[in-house]
Each structure stands twice: as structure tokens, then as C-alpha cells.
Scaffold this motif. Structure first.
Motif, mmCIF file in Angstrom:
data_model
loop_
_atom_site.group_PDB
_atom_site.id
_atom_site.type_symbol
_atom_site.label_atom_id
_atom_site.label_comp_id
_atom_site.label_asym_id
_atom_site.label_seq_id
_atom_site.Cartn_x
_atom_site.Cartn_y
_atom_site.Cartn_z
ATOM 1 N N GLN A 27 3.702 6.008 10.755
ATOM 2 C CA GLN A 27 2.336 6.467 11.153
ATOM 3 C C GLN A 27 1.979 7.905 10.851
ATOM 4 O OE1 GLN A 27 2.530 5.408 15.235
ATOM 5 N NE2 GLN A 27 1.694 3.311 14.767
ATOM 6 N N GLU A 32 -0.300 5.540 4.751
ATOM 7 C CA GLU A 32 -0.825 4.650 5.673
ATOM 8 C C GLU A 32 -2.359 4.070 5.596
ATOM 9 O OE1 GLU A 32 -0.703 4.131 10.502
ATOM 10 O OE2 GLU A 32 -0.858 6.079 9.826
ATOM 11 N N ASN A 33 -3.248 4.778 4.732
ATOM 12 C CA ASN A 33 -4.421 4.304 4.381
ATOM 13 C C ASN A 33 -4.161 3.467 3.059
ATOM 14 O OD1 ASN A 33 -6.964 4.045 3.219
ATOM 15 N ND2 ASN A 33 -7.583 6.292 3.666
ATOM 16 N N VAL A 34 -4.562 2.056 3.060
ATOM 17 C CA VAL A 34 -4.363 1.102 2.050
ATOM 18 C C VAL A 34 -5.580 0.779 1.360
ATOM 19 C CG1 VAL A 34 -2.074 0.486 3.082
ATOM 20 C CG2 VAL A 34 -4.211 -0.783 3.772
ATOM 21 N N HIS A 61 3.726 0.037 4.164
ATOM 22 C CA HIS A 61 2.148 0.020 4.330
ATOM 23 C C HIS A 61 1.713 -0.892 3.702
ATOM 24 C CE1 HIS A 61 2.796 3.665 6.684
ATOM 25 N NE2 HIS A 61 3.236 4.016 5.748
ATOM 26 N N THR A 62 1.844 -1.212 2.353
ATOM 27 C CA THR A 62 1.343 -2.266 1.479
ATOM 28 C C THR A 62 1.769 -3.528 1.887
ATOM 29 O OG1 THR A 62 1.242 -0.446 -0.349
ATOM 30 C CG2 THR A 62 0.888 -2.905 -1.115
ATOM 31 N N PHE A 65 0.445 -4.839 5.101
ATOM 32 C CA PHE A 65 -1.440 -4.990 4.767
ATOM 33 C C PHE A 65 -1.454 -6.440 4.193
ATOM 34 C CE2 PHE A 65 -4.767 -5.255 1.536
ATOM 35 C CZ PHE A 65 -5.916 -5.105 2.368
ATOM 36 N N ALA A 86 10.324 -0.489 8.245
ATOM 37 C CA ALA A 86 9.094 -1.239 8.043
ATOM 38 C C ALA A 86 9.093 -2.586 8.681
ATOM 39 C CB ALA A 86 9.306 -1.697 6.430
#
Length: 263
Positions: A27, A32-34, A61-62, A65, A86
Motif C-alpha cells: 500500500q 498501486e495506481n493501476v 497490484h496488476t 486488479f 500479494a
């Protein structure tokens, strides 16, 4: 599952680095922004429940999502602590994923196992990009897609590329090499992947000290990076828009988004 791993020096360095630094990739990390993943996948006709492999997943992260969209996701990484992070994130979010530990150059999956292979900001650590692309093509279904997002350097700028390579190697010795859009495209085409997009988008870097801390750069190497920045050639200054803001060193990384389809 973990396959037997006989790692080369580059792979060993990546495994050790990301095992040691796994706590910094959860975090609050810039990955984290995907949004870049979401936008790129607007061009991919993924059916609900598609099989997805996320290579070099890091903190996931990817892949998470995509799992959140209802796809069957396998998170793969060379470093076991990254996979643990993860999996913890997946559990917190109520997502069901599979984790596999293996290098990016050797997959333990049968041919045609996945509809989509993703790899985001990891490939510059791979010792064999051509082997990674061959393995990707092998495990994709006919009509399956590869989404590769990574740092890159515009084609035909060898001086700036060499300068950035030196910076990255000092900052994080597990770094191997950035490939140009043309370099990745040639590898894809050689393995039967038709490149649909290979676009560079400038990406403003966070404060240099954040990058040093994320990579746990040694004091000696921090000094060497600062020397390289102070004496950067004009080609690098122009291409990466080197400058200062509020007393902090800033520059714009070139991020490649490559989308390819198996013929």
C-alpha cells in the motif's frame, strides 16, 4: 508451487533484492495506481473468467486488479516474500488467486494456458527478455494477449539510454536493462506475437530519495547517482527533462505500454 530454480546471476540478484525489499511495494507504492493497466486493457476483449498470468507480480497490484474484475489470476514472481505479500493483499480483499514462484524466463505451465499475460514494471530485471517473450507466446492461447508495461528509452538515443542504464544500475544493482520499444517489438514479432501498440508515455518520477529508499541504495551508490545527474549529457537532460523543483531533483521516466496478440 515452486519449480526447481537454477538461477543465473541476474536472476539471483533480483530474487535477493525483492525478497529484502518486499515490504516497500504494498500500500502506498506508486504501482498501486493501476490506471495505466485499466486504460491499456480497454483494447483487449477479455471474457469474464479469463485466465490471466501476471509475471513479476511484485506486491500483486496488476493481478489483483484483474482478479477483482472476476478473472482467474495466477501471480508469479521469483521472490517468495513478494508472493506472500500479494497473497496477504488478496486475502484482505476477498480475492481468490493462485501464486507460483519461478523466473520470468521459465514457466511451469502447459502451452495455451492463458488468455492474457501481464508484466508491469518488472521486465528490466529479467536476464533473458527474449526467453520471457518466447515463454509468453508459448503459454498464450491463440488470439491471447500480452500486456507489457515497463521503463524504456525512445529508439535511437544510445547516449541517453547508456546514461540511464548507469543511473539505474547504481540505484538498484539488480536492474538489468531497459529495452526500447523497437527492441521489445522485434522480440514479440520473432515469437509470433503481433504488436498492436508500443507507446511511450512520460511518467514523472517521485523524489529521488524515495527511489533510493525503495531500492535500499547504498550511500556510495547514492553519491554515484548524484554525480551522474550533475554531469548528465544534454541528450539525457532533454529526453528525460531533468530539472529541479523546490530543491528536489525531478525527471520524467519514459514508460512503455506494449500490447501484442498471439497470431
Amino acid at each position: 508451487m515452486t519449480i526447481g530454480m537454477n538461477l543465473d546471476a541476474v536472476q539471483q540478484a533480483a530474487q535477493e533484492q525483492f525478497a529484502k525489499q518486499s515490504h516497500r511495494y504494498g500500500q502506498g507504492h506508486i504501482l498501486e495506481n493501476v490506471e495505466d493497466v485499466r486504460v491499456a486493457l480497454e483494447r483487449v476483449p477479455l471474457r469474464p473468467g479469463s485466465r490471466v498470468l501476471d509475471v513479476g507480480t511484485g506486491a500483486g497490484h496488476t493481478g489483483l486488479f484483474l482478479a477483482g474484475l472476476g478473472h482467474q489470476v495466477t501471480l508469479a514472481d521469483i521472490a517468495a516474500p513478494m508472493l506472500e505479500r500479494a497473497q496477504e493483499a488478496a486475502t484482505r480483499r476477498g480475492l481468490n488467486v493462485q501464486t507460483e514462484q519461478h523466473p520470468a524466463e521459465q514457466f511451469p505451465y502447459p502451452e495455451g494456458s492463458f488468455d492474457l499475460v501481464t508484466c508491469r514494471v518488472a521486465a528490466h530485471h529479467f536476464s533473458g527478455p527474449e526467453a520471457f517473450i518466447r515463454e509468453t507466446a508459448r503459454v498464450l492461447t491463440g488470439g491471447g494477449h500480452l500486456l507489457l508495461i515497463d521503463g524504456s528509452v525512445e529508439d535511437h538515443h544510445p547516449e541517453a539510454e547508456e546514461w540511464l542504464h548507469a543511473v539505474e544500475k547504481y540505484r538498484d544493482p539488480s536492474h538489468h536493462r531497459f529495452l526500447t520499444p523497437g527492441g521489445w517489438s522485434r522480440l514479440c514479432e520473432a515469437s509470433g506475437l503481433n504488436v498492436l501498440q508500443a507507446a511511450l508515455v512520460p511518467f514523472k518520477q517521485p523524489d529521488l530519495n524515495w527511489f533510493f529508499d525503495t531500492a535500499d541504495t547504498s550511500p556510495e551508490n547514492r553519491t554515484k547517482v548524484l554525480e551522474l545527474l550533475a554531469h548528465a549529457p544534454q541528450s539525457a537532460r532533454d529526453l528525460f527533462r531533468l530539472g529541479e523543483e523546490d530543491g528536489k531533483i525531478v525527471w520524467w521516466w519514459q514508460r512503455l505500454t506494449l500490447l501484442a496478440k498471439k497470431q
